[in-house]
Design a protein around this motif. Structure first.
Motif, PDB file in Angstrom:
ATOM      1  N   ALA A 207      -1.955  -9.721 -12.745  1.00  0.00           N
ATOM      2  CA  ALA A 207      -2.780 -10.382 -13.747  1.00  0.00           C
ATOM      3  C   ALA A 207      -2.253 -11.782 -14.051  1.00  0.00           C
ATOM      4  N   GLY A 208      -3.038 -12.537 -14.791  1.00  0.00           N
ATOM      5  CA  GLY A 208      -2.634 -13.870 -15.222  1.00  0.00           C
ATOM      6  C   GLY A 208      -2.081 -13.819 -16.641  1.00  0.00           C
ATOM      7  N   ARG A 209      -2.908 -14.177 -17.615  1.00  0.00           N
ATOM      8  CA  ARG A 209      -2.451 -14.192 -19.012  1.00  0.00           C
ATOM      9  C   ARG A 209      -2.041 -12.809 -19.495  1.00  0.00           C
ATOM     10  N   ALA A 210      -2.710 -11.766 -19.031  1.00  0.00           N
ATOM     11  CA  ALA A 210      -2.399 -10.411 -19.501  1.00  0.00           C
ATOM     12  C   ALA A 210      -0.992  -9.974 -19.127  1.00  0.00           C
ATOM     13  N   ALA A 211      -0.362 -10.649 -18.158  1.00  0.00           N
ATOM     14  CA  ALA A 211       1.011 -10.303 -17.774  1.00  0.00           C
ATOM     15  C   ALA A 211       2.022 -10.754 -18.834  1.00  0.00           C
ATOM     16  N   ARG A 212       1.594 -11.655 -19.722  1.00  0.00           N
ATOM     17  CA  ARG A 212       2.415 -12.131 -20.850  1.00  0.00           C
ATOM     18  C   ARG A 212       3.678 -12.860 -20.415  1.00  0.00           C
ATOM     19  N   VAL A 213       3.564 -13.600 -19.334  1.00  0.00           N
ATOM     20  CA  VAL A 213       4.625 -14.515 -18.904  1.00  0.00           C
ATOM     21  C   VAL A 213       3.946 -15.846 -18.596  1.00  0.00           C
ATOM     22  N   PRO A 214       4.709 -16.927 -18.408  1.00  0.00           N
ATOM     23  CA  PRO A 214       4.074 -18.206 -18.072  1.00  0.00           C
ATOM     24  C   PRO A 214       3.156 -18.077 -16.861  1.00  0.00           C
ATOM     25  N   LEU A 215       2.041 -18.794 -16.896  1.00  0.00           N
ATOM     26  CA  LEU A 215       1.044 -18.684 -15.831  1.00  0.00           C
ATOM     27  C   LEU A 215       1.615 -19.078 -14.474  1.00  0.00           C
ATOM     28  N   GLU A 216       2.561 -20.019 -14.469  1.00  0.00           N
ATOM     29  CA  GLU A 216       3.166 -20.412 -13.193  1.00  0.00           C
ATOM     30  C   GLU A 216       3.905 -19.236 -12.562  1.00  0.00           C
ATOM     31  N   ARG A 217       4.525 -18.409 -13.410  1.00  0.00           N
ATOM     32  CA  ARG A 217       5.283 -17.264 -12.885  1.00  0.00           C
ATOM     33  C   ARG A 217       4.329 -16.191 -12.345  1.00  0.00           C
ATOM     34  N   SER A 218       3.289 -15.870 -13.091  1.00  0.00           N
ATOM     35  CA  SER A 218       2.345 -14.861 -12.606  1.00  0.00           C
ATOM     36  C   SER A 218       1.616 -15.353 -11.362  1.00  0.00           C
ATOM     37  N   ALA A 219       1.382 -16.668 -11.270  1.00  0.00           N
ATOM     38  CA  ALA A 219       0.734 -17.221 -10.071  1.00  0.00           C
ATOM     39  C   ALA A 219       1.640 -17.089  -8.849  1.00  0.00           C
ATOM     40  N   GLU A 220       2.943 -17.282  -9.042  1.00  0.00           N
ATOM     41  CA  GLU A 220       3.871 -17.141  -7.916  1.00  0.00           C
ATOM     42  C   GLU A 220       3.907 -15.692  -7.438  1.00  0.00           C
ATOM     43  N   ALA A 221       3.893 -14.745  -8.370  1.00  0.00           N
ATOM     44  CA  ALA A 221       3.851 -13.337  -7.982  1.00  0.00           C
ATOM     45  C   ALA A 221       2.569 -13.024  -7.211  1.00  0.00           C
ATOM     46  N   HIS A 222       1.475 -13.596  -7.654  1.00  0.00           N
ATOM     47  CA  HIS A 222       0.187 -13.377  -6.980  1.00  0.00           C
ATOM     48  C   HIS A 222       0.246 -13.894  -5.541  1.00  0.00           C
ATOM     49  N   ARG A 223       0.918 -15.005  -5.322  1.00  0.00           N
ATOM     50  CA  ARG A 223       1.045 -15.543  -3.956  1.00  0.00           C
ATOM     51  C   ARG A 223       1.868 -14.599  -3.081  1.00  0.00           C
ATOM     52  N   TYR A 224       2.978 -14.074  -3.614  1.00  0.00           N
ATOM     53  CA  TYR A 224       3.775 -13.120  -2.842  1.00  0.00           C
ATOM     54  C   TYR A 224       2.935 -11.897  -2.482  1.00  0.00           C
ATOM     55  N   GLN A 225       2.131 -11.440  -3.415  1.00  0.00           N
ATOM     56  CA  GLN A 225       1.310 -10.256  -3.158  1.00  0.00           C
ATOM     57  C   GLN A 225       0.223 -10.535  -2.128  1.00  0.00           C
ATOM     58  N   ALA A 226      -0.366 -11.731  -2.164  1.00  0.00           N
ATOM     59  CA  ALA A 226      -1.374 -12.085  -1.158  1.00  0.00           C
ATOM     60  C   ALA A 226      -0.765 -12.087   0.241  1.00  0.00           C
ATOM     61  N   LEU A 227       0.443 -12.605   0.355  1.00  0.00           N
ATOM     62  CA  LEU A 227       1.110 -12.625   1.656  1.00  0.00           C
ATOM     63  C   LEU A 227       1.444 -11.212   2.115  1.00  0.00           C
ATOM     64  N   GLN A 228       1.899 -10.353   1.188  1.00  0.00           N
ATOM     65  CA  GLN A 228       2.204  -8.975   1.571  1.00  0.00           C
ATOM     66  C   GLN A 228       0.930  -8.240   1.980  1.00  0.00           C
ATOM     67  N   ALA A 229      -0.173  -8.484   1.269  1.00  0.00           N
ATOM     68  CA  ALA A 229      -1.443  -7.856   1.626  1.00  0.00           C
ATOM     69  C   ALA A 229      -1.884  -8.276   3.024  1.00  0.00           C
ATOM     70  N   ALA A 230      -1.697  -9.564   3.345  1.00  0.00           N
ATOM     71  CA  ALA A 230      -2.059 -10.050   4.682  1.00  0.00           C
ATOM     72  C   ALA A 230      -1.208  -9.385   5.755  1.00  0.00           C
TER      73      ALA A 230
END
Length: 356
Positions: A207-230
Motif C-alpha cells: 500500500a501507499g499511505r495506508a502503510a503509514r510510512v513515508p511515501l518514498e519508502r512504500s514506493a521503494e518496497a513496491h518497486r522491489y515487489q514488482a521486480l520479484q513478481a516479474a
C-alpha cells in the motif's frame, strides 16, 4: 510501542486459534454448464472466460470491526450467482486475512478453492538496498514476524492442474504491510475445449499511505515487489500459454508506480484496451477520465498464448450496490469477460485432462 505489541499479540492469538480451510482441488470440470464453443467468421473456434477480482476487506480486529457478516454475505452471494448460472468462472480474492474471510470459498461451492502464500512461503531476500533494510521501523511492524497470510485466494470450477505461490521477500515491504505475508500466486487452469492451459496470476502489492510510512519508502518496497513478481512470472509462466493477471496493485493515481510496474510486467491493461477498442469491448461500468486505469487499485491485464488468443469483450462491476451484488467491501469487484480463440484443430475435450 506497547499498543503495537498488544495488537500483534491479539492477531497472533487469533491466527493460532483459527481453523483455516484446506486447499481444495478438483481434477475434472464441475461447472453447472460446460463452456459453449462457437465458430467465428474466420473459421477459428472460441469460448468465453469470466474472471472477477475482488478485495473483500477481510482484515482482522482491531484494523476492522464487524466484518464477519459481510464476508459471509459475499460467499452466499457468489453461491446464489452460481445457482442462477451467472457467477464468474474464476474469482481472485485479496485480503482474505482471517479464517472467516478464507471460508468464503466454502460458501460459494466452487470446486477449487486455493489459498495464496502462507507465512512460511516467503521468498529469500532479493538485492534490497542496505539502507532500506537498516531503516526498518519496529513500531510500524517492519521488524516483527509476519502475523497474517497473504490474503490471496483463487476459486474455480475449471480444473487447476498446477499452482505456484511465493510471499514477497521479508525485507521487500514497508510499514504495516509487513505484518502480512503478501506475495504472488499463479494457477494453471484447464478450460474444456481450449487447446492449451490458461496461466492466471494474482497478487496484492504494498500500500501507499495506508502503510503509514513515508511515501518514498512504500514506493521503494513496491518497486522491489514488482521486480520479484516479474521474476516469479519468468520462472513459472509458460510463454506458450495465454496469461491473465489480476489483483490489487496499489497504484491508483501514482504514475511512478504504474510506469515502473508496466515496464517490469509489460502486458495489456484491460482498462486501456477497452478504451482504445470500444467497438469490441463493452464497458458496463462507470469510468471517469481518459485514463481509468489510474483511478483504481484493481486491475487486470493479459497476453496471448502461442495457440490461444485472449481479448476482453466486456467489463463490469460486481458488489457495487447494483444487481451484481450489494456493496460489502471498501472495494468493488472488477469482472472481465474474455474471448479465448484458436484454430479448430487440437481442441481438448473435458476427459482429455481428467485424472482417472
Amino acid at each position: 510501542m506497547r499498543r503495537v505489541a498488544a495488537v500483534a499479540a491479539i492477531i497472533l492469538l487469533s491466527a493460532g486459534c483459527a481453523s483455516w480451510p484446506q486447499d481444495r482441488f478438483a481434477s475434472c470440470p464441475t461447472a453447472p454448464e460446460m463452456p459453449v464453443i462457437t465458430r467465428l467468421a474466420d473459421g477459428r473456434q472460441s469460448t468465453t472466460l469470466s474472471i472477477l477480482i475482488y478485495n473483500v476487506e477481510g482484515l482482522p480486529w482491531p484494523a476492522r470491526k464487524h466484518r464477519g457478516p459481510s464476508l459471509d454475505r459475499i460467499g452466499k452471494s457468489l453461491a446464489d450467482f452460481r445457482a442462477q448460472g451467472r457467477a464468474p468462472d474464476i474469482v481472485l480474492m485479496q485480503e482474505t486475512f482471517t479464517s472467516r474471510a478464507a471460508r468464503i470459498g466454502e460458501h460459494t461451492g466452487y470446486a477449487n478453492a486455493i489459498g495464496g502464500p502462507k507465512r512460511s512461503d516467503m521468498a529469500k531476500d532479493p538485492a534490497v538496498a542496505g539502507e532500506f533494510v537498516t531503516e526498518r521501523r519496529r513500531k510500524k511492524g517492519e521488524r516483527g514476524p509476519k502475523l497474517m497470510r497473504s490474503g490471496l485466494y483463487v476459486l474455480s470450477d475449471f480444473p487447476i492442474t498446477e499452482m505456484f505461490r511465493e510471499g514477497f521477500a521479508r525485507n521487500a515491504c514497508a510499514g504495516f504491510d509487513c505484518l502480512a505475508a503478501k506475495g504472488v500466486m499463479l494457477v494453471r487452469v484447464r478450460v474444456p475445449g481450449v487447446p492449451s492451459p490458461i496461466d492466471i496470476f494474482t497478487t496484492h502489492m504494498n500500500a501507499g499511505r495506508a502503510a503509514r510510512v513515508p511515501l518514498e519508502r512504500s514506493a521503494e518496497a513496491h518497486r522491489y515487489q514488482a521486480l520479484q513478481a516479474a521474476q516469479f512470472l519468468d520462472r513459472h509462466h509458460v510463454p506458450n500459454n495465454p496469461l491473465i493477471i489480476g489483483g490489487d496493485f496499489n497504484m491508483r493515481r501514482n504514475a511512478e508506480r504504474f510506469d515502473f510496474f508496466s515496464t517490469a510486467i509489460p502486458y495489456e491493461i484491460v482498462h486501456r484496451w477497452c478504451i482504445e477498442k470500444p467497438a469490441t469491448c463493452a464497458v458496463k461500468m462507470s469510468w471517469d477520465g481518459d485514463e481509468p486505469w489510474m483511478d483504481t487499485q484493481d486491475l487486470q491485464a493479459f497476453d496471448n498464448g502461442r495457440r490461444v488468443s485472449v481479448e476482453p469483450i466486456r467489463v463490469e462491476a460486481m458488489f457495487d450496490g447494483s444487481d451484481n451484488g450489494a456493496r460489502l467491501s471498501d472495494h468493488d469487484g472488477f469482472l472481465v469477460t474474455y474471448r479465448l480463440s484458436w484454430r479448430a484443430a487440437g481442441a481438448l475435450a473435458a476427459n482429455d485432462f481428467c485424472k482417472t
